[in-house]
Scaffold this active site. Sequence first.
Site, PDB file in Angstrom:
ATOM      1  N   ARG A  19       1.050  -1.441  -0.011  1.00  0.00           N
ATOM      2  CA  ARG A  19      -0.076   0.044  -0.311  1.00  0.00           C
ATOM      3  C   ARG A  19       0.975   1.605   0.301  1.00  0.00           C
ATOM      4  O   ARG A  19       0.754   2.015  -0.567  1.00  0.00           O
ATOM      5  CB  ARG A  19      -0.764  -0.271   1.075  1.00  0.00           C
ATOM      6  CG  ARG A  19      -2.052   1.267   1.300  1.00  0.00           C
ATOM      7  CD  ARG A  19      -2.946   1.108   2.226  1.00  0.00           C
ATOM      8  NE  ARG A  19      -4.361   1.865   1.893  1.00  0.00           N
ATOM      9  CZ  ARG A  19      -4.248   2.422   3.134  1.00  0.00           C
ATOM     10  NH1 ARG A  19      -3.673   2.723   4.108  1.00  0.00           N
ATOM     11  NH2 ARG A  19      -5.323   3.523   3.229  1.00  0.00           N
ATOM     12  N   ASN A  43      -3.208   8.961   4.209  1.00  0.00           N
ATOM     13  CA  ASN A  43      -2.335   8.348   4.374  1.00  0.00           C
ATOM     14  C   ASN A  43      -2.205   8.527   6.207  1.00  0.00           C
ATOM     15  O   ASN A  43      -0.752   7.145   6.234  1.00  0.00           O
ATOM     16  CB  ASN A  43      -0.553   8.991   3.870  1.00  0.00           C
ATOM     17  CG  ASN A  43      -0.834   8.916   2.918  1.00  0.00           C
ATOM     18  OD1 ASN A  43      -1.445   7.711   1.669  1.00  0.00           O
ATOM     19  ND2 ASN A  43      -0.040  10.297   1.529  1.00  0.00           N
ATOM     20  N   HIS A  86       0.930   4.163  -2.671  1.00  0.00           N
ATOM     21  CA  HIS A  86       0.368   5.417  -2.351  1.00  0.00           C
ATOM     22  C   HIS A  86       1.315   6.431  -2.930  1.00  0.00           C
ATOM     23  O   HIS A  86       1.747   7.367  -3.129  1.00  0.00           O
ATOM     24  CB  HIS A  86      -0.182   5.666  -0.850  1.00  0.00           C
ATOM     25  CG  HIS A  86      -1.645   5.083  -0.659  1.00  0.00           C
ATOM     26  ND1 HIS A  86      -1.868   6.075   0.681  1.00  0.00           N
ATOM     27  CD2 HIS A  86      -1.787   4.662  -1.180  1.00  0.00           C
ATOM     28  CE1 HIS A  86      -3.163   5.099   0.509  1.00  0.00           C
ATOM     29  NE2 HIS A  86      -3.241   4.345  -0.573  1.00  0.00           N
ATOM     30  N   HIS A 111      -5.600  -5.742  -2.545  1.00  0.00           N
ATOM     31  CA  HIS A 111      -6.665  -6.695  -1.342  1.00  0.00           C
ATOM     32  C   HIS A 111      -6.648  -7.637  -1.280  1.00  0.00           C
ATOM     33  O   HIS A 111      -7.735  -8.465  -0.411  1.00  0.00           O
ATOM     34  CB  HIS A 111      -8.129  -5.633  -2.030  1.00  0.00           C
ATOM     35  CG  HIS A 111      -8.390  -4.457  -1.093  1.00  0.00           C
ATOM     36  ND1 HIS A 111      -9.405  -3.438  -1.760  1.00  0.00           N
ATOM     37  CD2 HIS A 111      -6.996  -3.065  -1.190  1.00  0.00           C
ATOM     38  CE1 HIS A 111      -8.642  -1.956  -1.761  1.00  0.00           C
ATOM     39  NE2 HIS A 111      -7.637  -1.936  -1.256  1.00  0.00           N
TER      40      HIS A 111
HETATM   41  C1  HEM Z   1      -8.590   1.687  -6.431  1.00  0.00           C
HETATM   42  C2  HEM Z   1      -9.007   2.279  -4.969  1.00  0.00           C
HETATM   43  C3  HEM Z   1      -8.450   1.789  -3.578  1.00  0.00           C
HETATM   44  C4  HEM Z   1      -9.933   2.102  -3.088  1.00  0.00           C
HETATM   45  C5  HEM Z   1     -10.460   3.188  -2.979  1.00  0.00           C
HETATM   46  C6  HEM Z   1      -8.998   1.262  -1.901  1.00  0.00           C
HETATM   47  C7  HEM Z   1      -8.969   2.000  -0.483  1.00  0.00           C
HETATM   48  C8  HEM Z   1      -8.395   1.232   0.325  1.00  0.00           C
HETATM   49  C9  HEM Z   1      -9.220   1.439   1.918  1.00  0.00           C
HETATM   50  C10 HEM Z   1      -9.910   2.321   2.389  1.00  0.00           C
HETATM   51  C11 HEM Z   1      -8.189   0.243   2.441  1.00  0.00           C
HETATM   52  C12 HEM Z   1      -7.820   0.624   4.468  1.00  0.00           C
HETATM   53  C13 HEM Z   1      -7.048   1.202   4.996  1.00  0.00           C
HETATM   54  C14 HEM Z   1      -6.811   1.148   6.380  1.00  0.00           C
HETATM   55  O1  HEM Z   1      -7.915   1.260   6.508  1.00  0.00           O
HETATM   56  O2  HEM Z   1      -6.103   1.646   7.082  1.00  0.00           O
HETATM   57  C15 HEM Z   1      -7.305   0.232   1.953  1.00  0.00           C
HETATM   58  C16 HEM Z   1      -5.863  -1.489   2.194  1.00  0.00           C
HETATM   59  C17 HEM Z   1      -5.036  -1.672   0.881  1.00  0.00           C
HETATM   60  N1  HEM Z   1      -4.474  -1.205   0.131  1.00  0.00           N
HETATM   61 FE1  HEM Z   1      -6.389  -0.097  -0.975  1.00  0.00          FE
HETATM   62  N2  HEM Z   1      -7.873   1.296  -2.455  1.00  0.00           N
HETATM   63  C18 HEM Z   1      -7.256   0.835  -3.154  1.00  0.00           C
HETATM   64  C19 HEM Z   1      -6.066   0.429  -4.653  1.00  0.00           C
HETATM   65  C20 HEM Z   1      -5.421  -0.259  -4.227  1.00  0.00           C
HETATM   66  C21 HEM Z   1      -4.643  -0.916  -4.598  1.00  0.00           C
HETATM   67  C22 HEM Z   1      -4.096  -0.686  -6.398  1.00  0.00           C
HETATM   68  C23 HEM Z   1      -3.528  -1.060  -4.137  1.00  0.00           C
HETATM   69  C24 HEM Z   1      -2.303  -1.747  -4.747  1.00  0.00           C
HETATM   70  C25 HEM Z   1      -1.602  -2.026  -5.578  1.00  0.00           C
HETATM   71  C26 HEM Z   1      -3.618  -1.381  -3.045  1.00  0.00           C
HETATM   72  C27 HEM Z   1      -3.194  -2.146  -1.695  1.00  0.00           C
HETATM   73  C28 HEM Z   1      -3.997  -2.117  -0.389  1.00  0.00           C
HETATM   74  C29 HEM Z   1      -3.554  -3.155   0.885  1.00  0.00           C
HETATM   75  C30 HEM Z   1      -1.769  -3.564   0.435  1.00  0.00           C
HETATM   76  C31 HEM Z   1      -4.747  -2.365   1.325  1.00  0.00           C
HETATM   77  C32 HEM Z   1      -3.851  -3.126   3.707  1.00  0.00           C
HETATM   78  C33 HEM Z   1      -2.961  -2.061   3.938  1.00  0.00           C
HETATM   79  C34 HEM Z   1      -2.489  -2.935   5.311  1.00  0.00           C
HETATM   80  O3  HEM Z   1      -2.826  -3.616   5.598  1.00  0.00           O
HETATM   81  O4  HEM Z   1      -1.600  -2.169   6.162  1.00  0.00           O
HETATM   82  N3  HEM Z   1      -4.589  -0.410  -2.418  1.00  0.00           N
HETATM   83  N4  HEM Z   1      -7.138   0.472   0.313  1.00  0.00           N
END
Ligand code: HEM
Length: 340
Positions: free
Chosen positions: A74, A106, A78, A207
């Site tokens: 993530r 972030n 970002h 995800h």
């Molecule tokens: C396309 C729209 C996307 C949205 C709206 C989105 C939104 C989010 C949100 C809201 C979270 C939870 C954050 C939290 O509550 O801590 C999250 C987690 C995460 N996102 Fe996305 N995301 C998107 C795309 C992506 C992409 C393209 C990637 C990577 C290639 C990604 C990787 C991750 C990862 C790995 C997590 C888990 C982070 C953790 O466990 O520490 N996301 N995302």
Amino acid sequence: MAWRFVLFLFLSSLSATIAQPAQPATVGHHHRTVPPRLTLNYYAKTCPQFDQIVEDTVYNKQSTNPTTAAATLRLFFHDCMVDGCDASILISSTPTNTAERDQDINLSLAGDGFDVVTRIKNAVELACPNVVSCADILSVATRNLVKQVGGPFYQVQLGRKDGLVSMASHVEGNLATVNTSMDQMIEMFKEKGFTIEEMVALTGGGHTIGFSHCNQFSNRIFNYGSPSGVDPTLNPVFANRLKQICANYQANPTQAAFNDPMTPGTFDNMYFQNLRKGLGLLGTDQALMNDPRTKPIVNTFAANQSAFFDTFAQAMVKTSLVGVKTGKHGQVRVRCDRFN
Ligand code: HEM
């Protein structure tokens, strides 16, 4: 830690070379994807230990802190979406500058991603001082971590410089939130040079591991504007589980659920199989199943993991080249959290 317990409860309850000339052309805040010249063996002479250091550090960190892979993936995404893959996300704010990492979206980036980069940087600076950029470290660490949790391997081009700018005000419009519409999401990815298929693969790759805090999906399970009060696209059993997990989320904002409730720690195509069953956690996840432009792609990836892995790997290579800086457009930082 409380969230580990919550996650445990949840689990148990649910049983190529791309070398092109030219510096990146800048349009507004958006660095277009015209990558400058990077190479696979950039550090072969100047820091031959680089690969091994990354490999060892990443392996140890992920083994002891299994949240590292998701945190780092993530963080990388970002970073690259805002002013390019230049480690601008790692810069700390100062009294005169609010940096990228302190923009709202972030603030939930998990500490393990920052930490693994710092560990690698410290080890690399001992072996070959002032040579390896933080941006390259983040790119390679992410690739290794994805692989370590089961994802595809891909080659990472090297030679990125670290950026000279990190501003919270540059974030908005470059990263989707759970309230972003499908039209906007497609447009955001297109701006950076991604197809819809790549957008779906990247989101599914992101995800299939990691977790989200309850406030990111609470509107789907509490007081939703439907007779049941729950988003009807959510699987009802899943919705009930989420209600239990998040019962206390306002008092305890650290409460969180796995993004992929079935295989939360493994990089696989389960995310897409989940979407077909209403097990998409975020509104933007489930929306991929409900839009005619993305639904067929979800179905393909759900049925064919290698098609997903191929597209994801290709899209990650592309991501790693967004807005890359070379030469005097950047520097090799001594510390990843400060400009030199
Ligand atoms: C396309 C729209 C996307 C949205 C709206 C989105 C939104 C989010 C949100 C809201 C979270 C939870 C954050 C939290 O509550 O801590 C999250 C987690 C995460 N996102 Fe996305 N995301 C998107 C795309 C992506 C992409 C393209 C990637 C990577 C290639 C990604 C990787 C991750 C990862 C790995 C997590 C888990 C982070 C953790 O466990 O520490 N996301 N995302």
